[in-house]
Motif scaffolding. Structure first.
Motif, PDB file in Angstrom:
ATOM      1  N   THR A 167       0.857  -1.177   0.000  1.00  0.00           N
ATOM      2  CA  THR A 167       0.000   0.000   0.000  1.00  0.00           C
ATOM      3  C   THR A 167       0.896   1.231   0.000  1.00  0.00           C
ATOM      4  OG1 THR A 167      -1.839   1.119   1.113  1.00  0.00           O
ATOM      5  CG2 THR A 167      -0.153   0.137   2.498  1.00  0.00           C
ATOM      6  N   THR A 168       0.316   2.361  -0.270  1.00  0.00           N
ATOM      7  CA  THR A 168       1.059   3.622  -0.316  1.00  0.00           C
ATOM      8  C   THR A 168       0.631   4.521   0.830  1.00  0.00           C
ATOM      9  OG1 THR A 168      -0.582   4.596  -1.827  1.00  0.00           O
ATOM     10  CG2 THR A 168       1.344   3.509  -2.812  1.00  0.00           C
ATOM     11  N   THR A 169       1.573   5.299   1.310  1.00  0.00           N
ATOM     12  CA  THR A 169       1.312   6.262   2.386  1.00  0.00           C
ATOM     13  C   THR A 169       1.755   7.638   1.894  1.00  0.00           C
ATOM     14  OG1 THR A 169       3.470   5.774   3.360  1.00  0.00           O
ATOM     15  CG2 THR A 169       1.591   4.545   4.190  1.00  0.00           C
ATOM     16  N   THR A 191      -1.294   1.923  12.416  1.00  0.00           N
ATOM     17  CA  THR A 191      -1.974   1.752  13.704  1.00  0.00           C
ATOM     18  C   THR A 191      -3.174   0.825  13.602  1.00  0.00           C
ATOM     19  OG1 THR A 191      -1.261   3.977  14.356  1.00  0.00           O
ATOM     20  CG2 THR A 191      -3.039   2.965  15.624  1.00  0.00           C
ATOM     21  N   TYR A 192      -3.960   0.920  12.513  1.00  0.00           N
ATOM     22  CA  TYR A 192      -5.227   0.199  12.442  1.00  0.00           C
ATOM     23  C   TYR A 192      -5.232  -0.907  11.376  1.00  0.00           C
ATOM     24  CZ  TYR A 192      -6.741   4.180  15.218  1.00  0.00           C
ATOM     25  OH  TYR A 192      -6.848   5.138  16.190  1.00  0.00           O
ATOM     26  N   GLN A 193      -4.715  -0.639  10.190  1.00  0.00           N
ATOM     27  CA  GLN A 193      -4.817  -1.612   9.107  1.00  0.00           C
ATOM     28  C   GLN A 193      -3.717  -2.675   9.156  1.00  0.00           C
ATOM     29  OE1 GLN A 193      -5.183   0.281   5.275  1.00  0.00           O
ATOM     30  NE2 GLN A 193      -6.697   1.763   5.997  1.00  0.00           N
ATOM     31  N   ALA A 194      -2.492  -2.266   9.466  1.00  0.00           N
ATOM     32  CA  ALA A 194      -1.385  -3.224   9.469  1.00  0.00           C
ATOM     33  C   ALA A 194      -1.588  -4.354  10.479  1.00  0.00           C
ATOM     34  CB  ALA A 194      -0.063  -2.489   9.726  1.00  0.00           C
ATOM     35  N   PRO A 195      -1.987  -4.106  11.726  1.00  0.00           N
ATOM     36  CA  PRO A 195      -2.186  -5.234  12.652  1.00  0.00           C
ATOM     37  C   PRO A 195      -3.239  -6.221  12.169  1.00  0.00           C
ATOM     38  CG  PRO A 195      -2.046  -3.162  13.854  1.00  0.00           C
ATOM     39  CD  PRO A 195      -2.137  -2.809  12.417  1.00  0.00           C
ATOM     40  N   VAL A 196      -4.292  -5.736  11.507  1.00  0.00           N
ATOM     41  CA  VAL A 196      -5.339  -6.648  11.024  1.00  0.00           C
ATOM     42  C   VAL A 196      -4.801  -7.534   9.910  1.00  0.00           C
ATOM     43  CG1 VAL A 196      -7.610  -6.763   9.936  1.00  0.00           C
ATOM     44  CG2 VAL A 196      -7.162  -5.062  11.721  1.00  0.00           C
ATOM     45  N   GLU A 197      -4.069  -6.954   8.960  1.00  0.00           N
ATOM     46  CA  GLU A 197      -3.522  -7.737   7.848  1.00  0.00           C
ATOM     47  C   GLU A 197      -2.456  -8.715   8.329  1.00  0.00           C
ATOM     48  OE1 GLU A 197      -4.315  -7.855   4.601  1.00  0.00           O
ATOM     49  OE2 GLU A 197      -6.051  -6.609   5.088  1.00  0.00           O
ATOM     50  N   ILE A 198      -1.658  -8.307   9.295  1.00  0.00           N
ATOM     51  CA  ILE A 198      -0.620  -9.206   9.815  1.00  0.00           C
ATOM     52  C   ILE A 198      -1.240 -10.421  10.479  1.00  0.00           C
ATOM     53  CG2 ILE A 198       1.227  -9.388  11.534  1.00  0.00           C
ATOM     54  CD1 ILE A 198       1.888  -6.450  10.965  1.00  0.00           C
ATOM     55  N   ARG A 234      -4.328 -11.604   9.973  1.00  0.00           N
ATOM     56  CA  ARG A 234      -5.162 -12.368   9.037  1.00  0.00           C
ATOM     57  C   ARG A 234      -4.328 -13.214   8.090  1.00  0.00           C
ATOM     58  NH1 ARG A 234      -9.041  -8.773   5.507  1.00  0.00           N
ATOM     59  NH2 ARG A 234      -9.843  -8.365   7.618  1.00  0.00           N
ATOM     60  N   ARG A 235      -3.228 -12.673   7.570  1.00  0.00           N
ATOM     61  CA  ARG A 235      -2.434 -13.345   6.547  1.00  0.00           C
ATOM     62  C   ARG A 235      -1.200 -14.051   7.112  1.00  0.00           C
ATOM     63  NH1 ARG A 235      -3.609 -11.486   1.280  1.00  0.00           N
ATOM     64  NH2 ARG A 235      -5.113  -9.767   1.235  1.00  0.00           N
ATOM     65  N   GLY A 236      -0.924 -13.885   8.393  1.00  0.00           N
ATOM     66  CA  GLY A 236       0.266 -14.496   8.965  1.00  0.00           C
ATOM     67  C   GLY A 236       1.558 -13.914   8.401  1.00  0.00           C
ATOM     68  N   ILE A 237       1.602 -12.638   8.241  1.00  0.00           N
ATOM     69  CA  ILE A 237       2.755 -11.955   7.645  1.00  0.00           C
ATOM     70  C   ILE A 237       3.933 -12.018   8.606  1.00  0.00           C
ATOM     71  CG2 ILE A 237       3.613  -9.704   6.854  1.00  0.00           C
ATOM     72  CD1 ILE A 237       0.792  -9.105   5.871  1.00  0.00           C
ATOM     73  N   GLY A 238       5.119 -12.272   8.053  1.00  0.00           N
ATOM     74  CA  GLY A 238       6.318 -12.360   8.880  1.00  0.00           C
ATOM     75  C   GLY A 238       7.336 -11.277   8.622  1.00  0.00           C
ATOM     76  N   LEU A 239       7.095 -10.410   7.626  1.00  0.00           N
ATOM     77  CA  LEU A 239       8.039  -9.341   7.297  1.00  0.00           C
ATOM     78  C   LEU A 239       7.271  -8.082   6.951  1.00  0.00           C
ATOM     79  CD1 LEU A 239      10.885  -8.250   6.653  1.00  0.00           C
ATOM     80  CD2 LEU A 239      10.619  -9.171   4.327  1.00  0.00           C
ATOM     81  N   LEU A 240       7.594  -6.986   7.615  1.00  0.00           N
ATOM     82  CA  LEU A 240       6.994  -5.681   7.360  1.00  0.00           C
ATOM     83  C   LEU A 240       8.096  -4.734   6.906  1.00  0.00           C
ATOM     84  CD1 LEU A 240       4.612  -3.657   7.509  1.00  0.00           C
ATOM     85  CD2 LEU A 240       5.240  -3.260   9.901  1.00  0.00           C
ATOM     86  N   ILE A 241       7.920  -4.123   5.733  1.00  0.00           N
ATOM     87  CA  ILE A 241       8.905  -3.207   5.156  1.00  0.00           C
ATOM     88  C   ILE A 241       8.273  -1.834   5.021  1.00  0.00           C
ATOM     89  CG2 ILE A 241      10.386  -2.740   3.174  1.00  0.00           C
ATOM     90  CD1 ILE A 241      10.456  -5.706   2.597  1.00  0.00           C
ATOM     91  N   LEU A 242       8.952  -0.835   5.520  1.00  0.00           N
ATOM     92  CA  LEU A 242       8.512   0.555   5.425  1.00  0.00           C
ATOM     93  C   LEU A 242       9.548   1.320   4.602  1.00  0.00           C
ATOM     94  CD1 LEU A 242       6.561   2.799   6.220  1.00  0.00           C
ATOM     95  CD2 LEU A 242       7.867   3.113   8.333  1.00  0.00           C
ATOM     96  N   ASP A 243       9.132   1.805   3.440  1.00  0.00           N
ATOM     97  CA  ASP A 243      10.042   2.454   2.495  1.00  0.00           C
ATOM     98  C   ASP A 243       9.418   3.778   2.021  1.00  0.00           C
ATOM     99  OD1 ASP A 243      12.050   3.005   0.705  1.00  0.00           O
ATOM    100  OD2 ASP A 243      11.279   1.648  -0.845  1.00  0.00           O
ATOM    101  N   SER A 244       9.973   4.900   2.423  1.00  0.00           N
ATOM    102  CA  SER A 244      11.014   5.006   3.428  1.00  0.00           C
ATOM    103  C   SER A 244      10.446   5.754   4.626  1.00  0.00           C
ATOM    104  CB  SER A 244      12.219   5.756   2.855  1.00  0.00           C
ATOM    105  OG  SER A 244      11.976   7.138   2.807  1.00  0.00           O
ATOM    106  N   VAL A 245      11.095   5.608   5.745  1.00  0.00           N
ATOM    107  CA  VAL A 245      10.588   6.214   6.958  1.00  0.00           C
ATOM    108  C   VAL A 245      10.798   7.721   6.973  1.00  0.00           C
ATOM    109  CG1 VAL A 245      12.747   5.882   8.217  1.00  0.00           C
ATOM    110  CG2 VAL A 245      10.596   5.993   9.479  1.00  0.00           C
TER     111      VAL A 245
END
Length: 309
Positions: A25-27, A38-45, A47-58
């Motif tokens: 997704t884009t920010t 805060t709200y969407q990332a925890p739900v997707e993690i 639900r999908r069992g995500i093991g890697l979160l990348i933030l480009d760029s902080v």
């Protein structure tokens, strides 16, 4: 990428990774970034069992948000940015601990303008200007007032209060004993160069700690506040190679015209980390030093390091 990579292509189709498991997704601004993390990332993690979160760029949204505003002072902007960075660091750490998640955050860099010569030597402090002793200070002399002072009337001189006798003059208060190393308390005491940020940042930014490397010095964005929020840092370097003269300079003498860049050389090194020791300050392609790699159709691959003689 999967078909060109020798490791992935050797796996059976049922065991090969799939790009379908990547969610992006884009920010575009800081407000949407905070809402998504805060709200969407925890739900997707979850639900999908995500093991890697990348933030480009902080650094992109923070630099756009707090450096473009000219209505408020610089100090207030920096204070607000510091608070936001601390909140972001704590939130990402909580996500990593709660969901057993690895978080990778890319950062931007800027050119470093240091007072050190070539970024390696200490800066010689400027000598303080010489102070004029109080005994040498004299009252200003104005010639046009000399006549007025000599024409003072006797009545005015008799009405002036007489000075007290010498034996009743007030004595100055006793001066405390000063440290002989610093006899003058008004002299500015310069801190040791090793305590300055310009000297210490070479060990936590990744640039300047290896004198054998000749790349330009850079400084990661978001400063020391963000450096204290992360648990490890990997620095990436690149420089152009294989300069030559292409067909556009045909007919000209050698050495004239614009050079043609043939490619890039890339290195990475561990600045610090909790799971890996930092890279040693040795030349490139030596064991323990920065690792050279290249980008190709199959992804990234390392270039074999040379053994030290």
């Amino acid at each position: 990428m999967i078909t060109s990579n020798p490791f992935f292509s050797s796996l059976p189709p049922s065991s090969r990774p799939s790009l379908d498991n990547i969610t992006s997704t884009t920010t575009p601004d800081l407000e949407s970034q905070d809402h998504i993390l805060t709200y969407q990332a925890p739900v997707e993690i979850a639900r999908r069992g995500i093991g890697l979160l990348i933030l480009d760029s902080v650094a992109a949204n923070y630099r756009a948000e707090f450096e473009r505003s000219a209505t408020s002072g610089i100090s207030s902007n920096m204070g607000a940015r510091t608070n936001e960075l601390i909140k972001l660091g704590m939130h990402l750490k909580n996500l990593a601990e709660k969901y057993n998640l690895a978080v990778v955050v890319s950062n931007q860099v800027a050119d470093r303008f240091s007072g050190f010569a070539n970024g390696t030597g200490p800066k010689t402090p400027a000598a303080p200007p010489p102070k004029t002793p109080a005994s040498s200070l004299k009252a200003p002399f104005f010639p046009h007032m000399l006549g007025k002072q000599s024409q003072e009337s006797p009545l005015a001189s008799r009405s002036r209060p007489r000075p007290p006798p010498a034996d009743v003059l007030p004595q100055p208060p006793p001066q405390p004993q000063l440290n002989p190393e610093f006899p003058d308390p008004e002299v500015e005491i310069n801190a040791h160069p090793a305590l300055s940020l310009d000297h210490q940042q070479k060990w936590f930014t990744g640039w300047g700690d290896n004198p054998s490397l000749d790349y330009p010095l850079k400084t990661p964005s978001l400063g020391l506040v963000w450096s204290t929020q992360i648990s490890g840092r990997i620095a990436l370097f690149r420089r152009p190679v294989n300069y030559g003269y292409g067909d556009h300079t045909a007919g000209q003498r050698e050495g004239e015209g614009m050079g043609a860049m043939k490619g890039w050389k890339r290195w990475m090194k561990v600045v610090w980390g909790v799971h890996a020791p930092p890279s040693e300050a040795v030349p490139r392609n030596k064991k323990g030093g920065p690792a050279e790699f290249e980008v190709w159709m199959g992804g990234l691959r390392a270039i074999k390091a040379q053994d030290q003689e």
